[in-house]
Design an enzyme around this catalytic site. Structure first.
Site, short mmCIF file in Angstrom:
data_model
loop_
_atom_site.label_atom_id
_atom_site.label_comp_id
_atom_site.label_asym_id
_atom_site.label_seq_id
_atom_site.Cartn_x
_atom_site.Cartn_y
_atom_site.Cartn_z
N CYS A 2 0.88 -1.36 -0.18
CA CYS A 2 0.36 -0.17 -0.16
C CYS A 2 0.66 1.34 0.13
O CYS A 2 2.33 1.32 0.63
CB CYS A 2 -1.22 -0.04 1.38
SG CYS A 2 -1.78 -1.27 1.36
N ARG A 27 3.81 -0.29 -4.72
CA ARG A 27 3.32 -0.56 -3.88
C ARG A 27 2.41 -1.58 -3.32
O ARG A 27 2.09 -2.01 -2.40
CB ARG A 27 3.57 0.42 -2.06
CG ARG A 27 4.99 1.59 -2.46
CD ARG A 27 5.19 2.45 -1.67
NE ARG A 27 5.07 1.68 0.21
CZ ARG A 27 5.72 1.79 0.35
NH1 ARG A 27 7.23 1.87 -0.28
NH2 ARG A 27 5.93 1.20 1.91
N TRP A 75 -3.02 -2.67 -1.71
CA TRP A 75 -2.10 -3.77 -2.27
C TRP A 75 -3.20 -4.88 -0.84
O TRP A 75 -2.89 -4.60 0.18
CB TRP A 75 -1.06 -4.66 -1.65
CG TRP A 75 -0.66 -6.22 -2.10
CD1 TRP A 75 0.12 -6.48 -3.49
CD2 TRP A 75 -0.50 -6.68 -0.99
NE1 TRP A 75 -0.32 -7.74 -3.60
CE2 TRP A 75 -0.15 -8.13 -1.85
CE3 TRP A 75 -0.80 -7.10 0.49
CZ2 TRP A 75 0.30 -9.24 -1.35
CZ3 TRP A 75 -0.69 -8.51 0.97
CH2 TRP A 75 -0.73 -9.28 -0.05
N ASN A 101 -2.17 1.81 5.88
CA ASN A 101 -1.00 0.68 5.06
C ASN A 101 -0.71 -0.67 6.93
O ASN A 101 -0.59 -0.02 7.56
CB ASN A 101 0.03 0.91 4.84
CG ASN A 101 0.54 -0.07 4.02
OD1 ASN A 101 1.37 -0.82 3.93
ND2 ASN A 101 2.36 0.56 4.31
N GLY A 102 -1.13 -1.74 6.42
CA GLY A 102 -0.69 -3.01 7.31
C GLY A 102 -2.14 -3.66 7.46
O GLY A 102 -3.17 -3.39 6.90
N GLU A 483 17.77 -17.54 -7.87
CA GLU A 483 17.66 -15.83 -8.25
C GLU A 483 16.56 -16.06 -10.17
O GLU A 483 15.69 -14.93 -9.89
CB GLU A 483 18.71 -15.53 -7.80
CG GLU A 483 18.90 -13.49 -8.21
CD GLU A 483 17.29 -12.94 -7.75
OE1 GLU A 483 16.40 -13.64 -6.99
OE2 GLU A 483 17.19 -12.29 -8.59
N LYS A 487 12.56 -15.05 -10.81
CA LYS A 487 12.47 -13.58 -12.05
C LYS A 487 11.10 -14.25 -12.64
O LYS A 487 10.54 -13.53 -12.72
CB LYS A 487 13.92 -13.33 -12.40
CG LYS A 487 14.35 -11.83 -11.12
CD LYS A 487 14.28 -11.46 -11.46
CE LYS A 487 14.54 -10.57 -9.79
NZ LYS A 487 14.76 -10.77 -8.61
N GLU A 490 8.22 -14.85 -10.66
CA GLU A 490 6.96 -13.77 -10.37
C GLU A 490 6.73 -12.61 -11.60
O GLU A 490 5.66 -11.52 -11.75
CB GLU A 490 7.83 -12.80 -9.75
CG GLU A 490 9.18 -11.76 -9.86
CD GLU A 490 9.55 -10.69 -8.49
OE1 GLU A 490 10.96 -11.44 -8.79
OE2 GLU A 490 9.27 -10.97 -7.76
N HIS A 506 18.98 -36.98 -7.11
CA HIS A 506 18.75 -36.89 -5.91
C HIS A 506 17.12 -36.48 -5.71
O HIS A 506 16.22 -37.09 -4.75
CB HIS A 506 18.85 -35.89 -4.65
CG HIS A 506 20.36 -36.81 -4.61
ND1 HIS A 506 21.37 -37.94 -3.57
CD2 HIS A 506 21.30 -35.89 -4.52
CE1 HIS A 506 22.16 -38.14 -3.80
NE2 HIS A 506 22.64 -36.46 -4.07
N LYS A 608 6.12 -3.93 -3.94
CA LYS A 608 7.73 -4.13 -3.85
C LYS A 608 7.55 -4.30 -2.55
O LYS A 608 9.25 -4.71 -2.19
CB LYS A 608 7.49 -2.63 -4.52
CG LYS A 608 8.91 -1.87 -4.68
CD LYS A 608 10.15 -3.10 -5.56
CE LYS A 608 11.04 -2.76 -5.09
NZ LYS A 608 12.23 -3.59 -5.79
O1 M6R Z 1 12.85 -4.70 0.30
P1 M6R Z 1 13.58 -5.76 0.33
O2 M6R Z 1 14.98 -6.39 0.06
O3 M6R Z 1 13.51 -6.49 2.12
O4 M6R Z 1 12.28 -7.02 -0.38
C1 M6R Z 1 12.31 -8.50 -0.07
C2 M6R Z 1 11.94 -9.19 -1.62
O5 M6R Z 1 9.76 -8.71 -1.01
C3 M6R Z 1 12.13 -9.27 -1.88
O6 M6R Z 1 13.75 -9.36 -2.75
C4 M6R Z 1 11.18 -9.82 -3.70
O7 M6R Z 1 11.89 -10.87 -3.30
C5 M6R Z 1 11.10 -9.51 -5.21
N1 M6R Z 1 10.20 -8.34 -5.58
C6 M6R Z 1 12.11 -9.85 -6.10
O8 M6R Z 1 12.66 -9.88 -6.92
#
Ligand code: M6R
Length: 613
Positions: A2, A27, A75, A101-102, A483, A487, A490, A506, A608
């Site tokens: 949010c 956000r 969000w 927010n929260g 990683e 990517k 998501e 395994h 984000k």
């Molecule tokens: O702000 P942060 O680095 O704490 O966020 C952690 C994760 O939420 C963030 O890295 C998330 O996995 C990304 N969207 C991945 O691309």
């Protein structure tokens, strides 16, 4: 999660607030809404879906003459993403508007009480209770006082903003466990979930602490704790400007941020080596004695930041010989981890607001461990609550998928590891200088990868119809594989997994079937044993019909015969290889998502900054 904006000044509030929301939309983008105080009335407009829906709705309405307003981009947590559940929420009399927010954890009990007292709640959100509680509390006291009284009754995490027709020149904000910063202007003031909300107007900001309430007028800012006592705050100057948060001609923020990586890495290294070649990390605020006493390191982080921690472990243990554990922040405090005064906990977070990581930090400090934050956002909660901080200098990262933050987190981790080696005397000065020299060449190596990235984009487009992609790596290539898979999940919404290549036999090898694309990150020749083992792994999956996409260093000809597609990266020392091997995987995911027609910067269901647990 949010985005929140508040404004008091001389400008048209609606314009300022909506422009702020546009910068905060990363956000959360389930709905957007605004409320302004005009001619003694609350004018509210809200729409499910992205900000554009709200903009379209506003375009058809006359501009209300208002210089005070609040805005929200959501969000969803409580209640579906509908118009009805979009913020702001109002009280029974239509005099108050609230955004949040929260998560208010005791909202169900509060709602039942309110309904018993005759209030009519119109949404499924936890937020709406605050508007009705304020309605009761403002009978006789100011909105600021009422907000303090209400906050003391709330449990959970919240940033709240409220306006009231009875005091039309005032926005009141409050925060507990969720972010809120003040922007100080001239004859106008701002509130935002982060500084991007008001960066176009001012670069002077005030960091709010935990459990504080701010009363914002055009020419005054009053900040207290929840009991009304004047609060301690910190003023700071934002060292980037509005243009840093623009797309700058790129199709997506993600592409811009990928392209910015050489500079981000260079900036994160800048000024951290003294004239004598020794590392200077005074800003870390941890004493050399604390670092000498440390007998264990625990890294806590989420998502991409967690992957940077996994890579850091290899560097830390190799260079310092201090045992290092890496843990998902969301799991950490629930398993009763063993921490002592001599444990150094490193919390890695781009935003500095991730709730899981923040809770891990608080838990570690309660156990008397020392906490060092590696963070990108100045003044955010995690560094503020840690014993020390090393900032990455990636600049604002707007795309939900983290790219430049990841590379700079790696650089910061390498610096911390080397510094520990320097302070504890386990690395010779020339060893440290060697690595620093290598690190200083990385911006140009990353640039080299970017300049030759065309074939990766073509490859990604050719795979748009695939349903699943596997990623394999060994050593530091294993977290890189994870990683790459994250990517792809998501952004392209595809099934993707990153495996340690040695684990393949395994279980995961059962997934391999003819035509399955498998990306393999090959370590450099410097680690001959693991290099040769992964070459065997490539042959094993190829024998089973996999389509092999091999990322290997320039000059490594041992893989050519087994690669259906070969992606070249510059040869660098093994521990630093993730700085170059991750880049093609970022571009791969971005391009594949774009080929599938997805919104690359705002992937579905995500936000984000994850400020709820
Ligand atoms: O702000 P942060 O680095 O704490 O966020 C952690 C994760 O939420 C963030 O890295 C998330 O996995 C990304 N969207 C991945 O691309």
């Amino acid at each position: 999660m949010c985005g929140i904006v508040g404004y008091v000044g001389d400008q048209q509030a609606l314009d300022v607030v909506v422009a702020g929301l546009a910068r905060l939309e990363y956000r959360g983008y389930d709905s957007a809404g605004v409320a302004v105080v005009a001619d003694g009335e609350i004018v509210m407009e809200k729409r499910a879906g992205k900000l554009i829906n709200l903009r379209d709705a506003l375009a058809g309405l006359p501009q209300p003459p208002a210089t005070v307003g609040i805005g929200h981009t959501r969000w969803a947590t409580h209640g579906a993403p509908t118009d009805r559940n979009a913020h702001p929420h109002g009280d029974c009399k239509g005099q108050i508007a609230v955004i949040h927010n929260g998560i208010i954890e005791n909202f169900a009990a509060l709602r039942a009480e309110l309904e018993e007292r005759g209030h009519e709640l119109r949404s499924d959100t936890d937020t709406e209770v605050v508007a009705h509680l304020l309605e009761e509390e403002t009978a006789g006291v100011t909105l600021g006082e009422a907000m303090r009284n209400v906050c003391r009754r709330l449990e959970g995490a919240f940033t709240l903003l409220a306006v009231h027709t009875a005091d039309p020149g005032l926005v009141v904000g409050a925060r507990r466990n969720s972010p809120l910063v003040v922007g100080r202007g001239v004859g106008e003031n701002f509130l935002g979930s982060d500084v991007s909300a008001f960066i176009a107007h001012t670069r002077e900001a005030i960091e709010l602490g935990q459990d504080q309430v701010v009363e914002l007028r055009r020419d005054s800012i009053t900040i207290t704790d929840f009991d009304g006592r004047p609060a301690k705050t910190r003023d700071y100057h934002v060292d980037w400007d509005a243009s840093a948060a623009e797309k700058d001609g790129y199709e997506y923020f993600m592409l811009k941020e990928i392209a910015e990586q050489p500079r981000a890495v260079a900036d994160t290294l800048l000024g951290r080596v003294g004239a004598d070649g020794r590392l200077v990390l005074d800003e870390m605020r941890l004493s050399d004695q604390d670092l000498r006493d440390c007998d264990k390191i625990v890294i806590v982080a989420c998502g991409t930041a967690f992957h940077s921690g996994l890579i850091a472990k290899y560097a830390i243990e190799h260079w310092t010989r201090i045992p290092c554990e890496v843990e998902l922040a969301s799991e950490f405090r629930y398993r009763d981890p063993i921490l002592t005064r001599d444990t150094l906990v490193i919390a890695i977070s781009q935003s500095g607001e991730t709730m899981d990581t923040l809770m891990a930090v608080r838990y570690a400090r309660e156990q008397r461990a020392k906490v060092l934050a590696i963070c990108n956002v100045n003044g955010s909660t995690i560094p503020r609550e840690s014993d020390g901080v090393l900032y990455t200098h990636a600049g604002p990262e707007v795309a939900v998928a983290s790219t430049k933050a990841f590379l700079t987190q790696l650089v910061a981790c390498y610096l911390v590891a080397l510094y520990l080696g320097q302070v504890r005397g386990v690395l010779f000065g020339d060893e440290i200088e060697d690595v620093i020299e290598q690190l200083e060449t990385m911006p140009s190596k990353i640039q080299e990868v970017l300049t030759t990235i065309g074939p990766v984009r073509d490859l990604a487009r050719s795979l748009a119809a695939e349903r699943c992609v596997l990623f394999l790596g060994r050593h530091v290539g294993f977290p890189v594989a994870m990683e790459g898979a994250l990517k792809l999940k998501e952004l392209a919404y595809m099934h993707a997994e990153g495996f340690a290549a040695g684990e393949l036999k395994h279980g995961p090898i059962a997934l391999v079937e003819p035509g399955l694309p498998v990306v393999v990150v090959v370590p450099g020749h410097g680690r001959k044993v693991i290099h040769d083992k992964i070459v065997s792994n490539i042959q094993e999956i190829r024998a089973r019909g996999a389509k092999t996409i091999v990322i290997a260093e320039e000059g490594d000809d041992s893989v050519t015969a087994y690669a259906d597609t070969l992606i070249r990266i510059p040869a660098v020392p093994t521990l630093l290889q993730p700085l170059v091997s991750t880049v093609p995987l970022q571009v791969f995911a971005c391009e594949l998502a774009s080929a599938k027609g997805h919104d690359v910067d705002q992937p579905r269901n995500l936000a984000k900054s994850v400020t709820v647990e």
